[in-house]
Write a protein that holds these residues in place. Sequence first.
Motif, PDB file in Angstrom:
ATOM      1  N   ASP A  87       7.956  11.707   3.448  1.00 47.63           N
ATOM      2  CA  ASP A  87       7.419  11.060   4.308  1.00 47.63           C
ATOM      3  C   ASP A  87       7.155   9.758   4.061  1.00 47.63           C
ATOM      4  OD1 ASP A  87       6.097  11.589   6.862  1.00 47.63           O
ATOM      5  OD2 ASP A  87       4.692  10.832   5.718  1.00 47.63           O
ATOM      6  N   VAL A  88       5.888   9.139   2.668  1.00 48.49           N
ATOM      7  CA  VAL A  88       6.244   7.493   2.553  1.00 48.49           C
ATOM      8  C   VAL A  88       7.058   6.540   2.869  1.00 48.49           C
ATOM      9  CG1 VAL A  88       5.347   7.952   0.630  1.00 48.49           C
ATOM     10  CG2 VAL A  88       4.057   6.390   1.747  1.00 48.49           C
ATOM     11  N   LEU A  89       8.374   7.542   2.163  1.00 50.41           N
ATOM     12  CA  LEU A  89       9.499   6.496   1.898  1.00 50.41           C
ATOM     13  C   LEU A  89      10.046   6.918   3.277  1.00 50.41           C
ATOM     14  CD1 LEU A  89      10.932   8.429  -1.358  1.00 50.41           C
ATOM     15  CD2 LEU A  89       9.923   5.899  -1.475  1.00 50.41           C
ATOM     16  N   ARG A  96       0.773  -0.943   0.404  1.00 48.78           N
ATOM     17  CA  ARG A  96      -0.456   0.376   0.079  1.00 48.78           C
ATOM     18  C   ARG A  96       1.231   1.170   0.202  1.00 48.78           C
ATOM     19  NH1 ARG A  96      -5.116  -1.106   1.533  1.00 48.78           N
ATOM     20  NH2 ARG A  96      -5.656  -2.968   2.854  1.00 48.78           N
ATOM     21  N   MET A  97       1.624   1.801   0.954  1.00 52.58           N
ATOM     22  CA  MET A  97       2.479   2.461   0.878  1.00 52.58           C
ATOM     23  C   MET A  97       3.319   2.614  -0.571  1.00 52.58           C
ATOM     24  SD  MET A  97       4.440   2.292   4.769  1.00 52.58           S
ATOM     25  CE  MET A  97       3.551   1.806   6.229  1.00 52.58           C
ATOM     26  N   ARG A  98       4.108   1.663  -1.203  1.00 51.64           N
ATOM     27  CA  ARG A  98       4.675   1.868  -2.582  1.00 51.64           C
ATOM     28  C   ARG A  98       3.728   1.830  -3.172  1.00 51.64           C
ATOM     29  NH1 ARG A  98       8.159  -2.685  -0.713  1.00 51.64           N
ATOM     30  NH2 ARG A  98       5.913  -4.218  -1.867  1.00 51.64           N
ATOM     31  N   ASP A  99       2.449   1.727  -3.347  1.00 57.59           N
ATOM     32  CA  ASP A  99       0.712   2.911  -4.472  1.00 57.59           C
ATOM     33  C   ASP A  99       1.093   3.786  -3.821  1.00 57.59           C
ATOM     34  OD1 ASP A  99       0.304  -0.334  -5.186  1.00 57.59           O
ATOM     35  OD2 ASP A  99      -0.416  -0.327  -4.357  1.00 57.59           O
ATOM     36  N   VAL A 100       1.092   4.577  -2.750  1.00 60.29           N
ATOM     37  CA  VAL A 100       0.735   5.616  -2.075  1.00 60.29           C
ATOM     38  C   VAL A 100       2.028   7.080  -2.757  1.00 60.29           C
ATOM     39  CG1 VAL A 100       0.589   7.103  -0.051  1.00 60.29           C
ATOM     40  CG2 VAL A 100      -0.625   5.201  -0.340  1.00 60.29           C
ATOM     41  N   ALA A 154      14.038   9.274  -0.097  1.00 58.64           N
ATOM     42  CA  ALA A 154      12.848  10.416   0.507  1.00 58.64           C
ATOM     43  C   ALA A 154      14.192  11.906   0.881  1.00 58.64           C
ATOM     44  CB  ALA A 154      12.943   9.872   2.139  1.00 58.64           C
ATOM     45  N   TYR A 155      14.850  11.638   0.839  1.00 53.99           N
ATOM     46  CA  TYR A 155      15.733  13.098   0.841  1.00 53.99           C
ATOM     47  C   TYR A 155      16.018  13.501   0.353  1.00 53.99           C
ATOM     48  CZ  TYR A 155      19.790  16.246   1.269  1.00 53.99           C
ATOM     49  OH  TYR A 155      20.463  16.709   1.440  1.00 53.99           O
TER      50      TYR A 155
END
Length: 452
Positions: free
Chosen positions: A414-416, A395-399, A439-440
């Motif tokens: 944030d999600v990464l 789910r997080m990868r989809d986001v 993320a960075y």
Amino acid sequence: MPAIRTRRRRPAPLSPALKKLGERLREVRTALGMSQAQLGAPYFTRAHVSAIELGKIRPAMRSLEHMARKLNKPASYFLDDADVERARDERELEIASIAGLLTFTSAPEAVRRAEKLLDAGDLSVRESCRLRLYSGSALNLVHRGREAIKALTVAQRLADEIGDEPLARAAGYQLAVATRIAGNPRGAREMLEALLRRIDHAKPPDQLLRLRVLITLGGCAQDLGEPQAATTYYQQALEWSSEIGDLARIAFIHQGLGNAYRALGDHDAAAGHYQKALASAELGKDLVGVLVMRNALAVIAADAGRIEAAYEHVARAIEIARVSGPAAYLAHCYATRAEVALKAKDSALARSSAEAALGAVVERGADADRAVAGATLVLAELDLRDGDTAKAERRMRDVAGIYKVIDAKAELGDVLMRLSSVAKKRGDLRAAERYSSQAYAASKPLSANVDM
């Protein structure tokens, strides 16, 4: 070479008005020493011009305007038919009526009526331009950005063709808005900055459009994860709104400032601006504005641990969204209730609200995508609580994919980081480091972009 129009037109019944139109056209053409082929080129054949001059067919308004321009006459010079004049007046009334429908609640009706008039044909270039502008503006109001882009691109081209600078600027602004709604805030920002330079060179400058551009630039900066740049744009807009007395847009500006300060971590300043925006929306009886601010205040209250206040705000927002729409707003409200319930550790309400948010999305776009992402993150957190790490990661990868597509840098970062934390907990340090580096890179600001 432009294509020659060869479409056959159904012969119109011979009438004195058509005969007179043809005679006037022939008189002016011969006085200028122009042939029928020259008059029709490059779009119409000599035979087509001949049929008009003989009164055998009624020319479409666009073809008449084309020939009138070549003869240095207004199209009205060739028209004195009472029926034609009456039809023109009726069209003008209908176009003005469509312009009056450009609100959240009546936008679908504006689209329907504009398309009906466009399908009817026999429009002047200016009429066609205005109708496409209004249709595109209405589509923006209901967050159908990709459809709006098509209509507004044509409107901008037609406005440039007839040399109507105010119409061209209006179409350019709405096109930028549509581009942002369609999920391309960076492209929208470039268009708005070019439009701002165009406004500065206008005589006199269009102050109201400048204000609208500054507000939308603030939104684009916020979309791109540049809250400091967003505050600069919104503060400039606030100064302009006070100077020209535009009270109607003050709510939008305070809302934008609230969003920017929240992103900067100053929740007290954010809450203050949201309250000002809510007061302005309630004073102006703007239901959509009220629901947006109720939703924002629910988020702020939940962040501060005031769960009951958050529930009250979001309940009112959902109640209004069910009545006023658009669907993307209702999805946002359900996603907010899911986030509040997650903070309150009410897993059942969090899951049902997140699923309701996903079900409320009718058409994808930047706003709808954000609602989908928010709801999906709530479901991912619930999966983690249930011990289903693999499903949560999916789910997080989809986001992350959604945020990447709409260029939402702060949210993507944030999600990464969430993905990095999950990977670390399951012992995959290499994946954790990879997600952290991504993320960075995603969150690092490229530019403040406030050089006006």
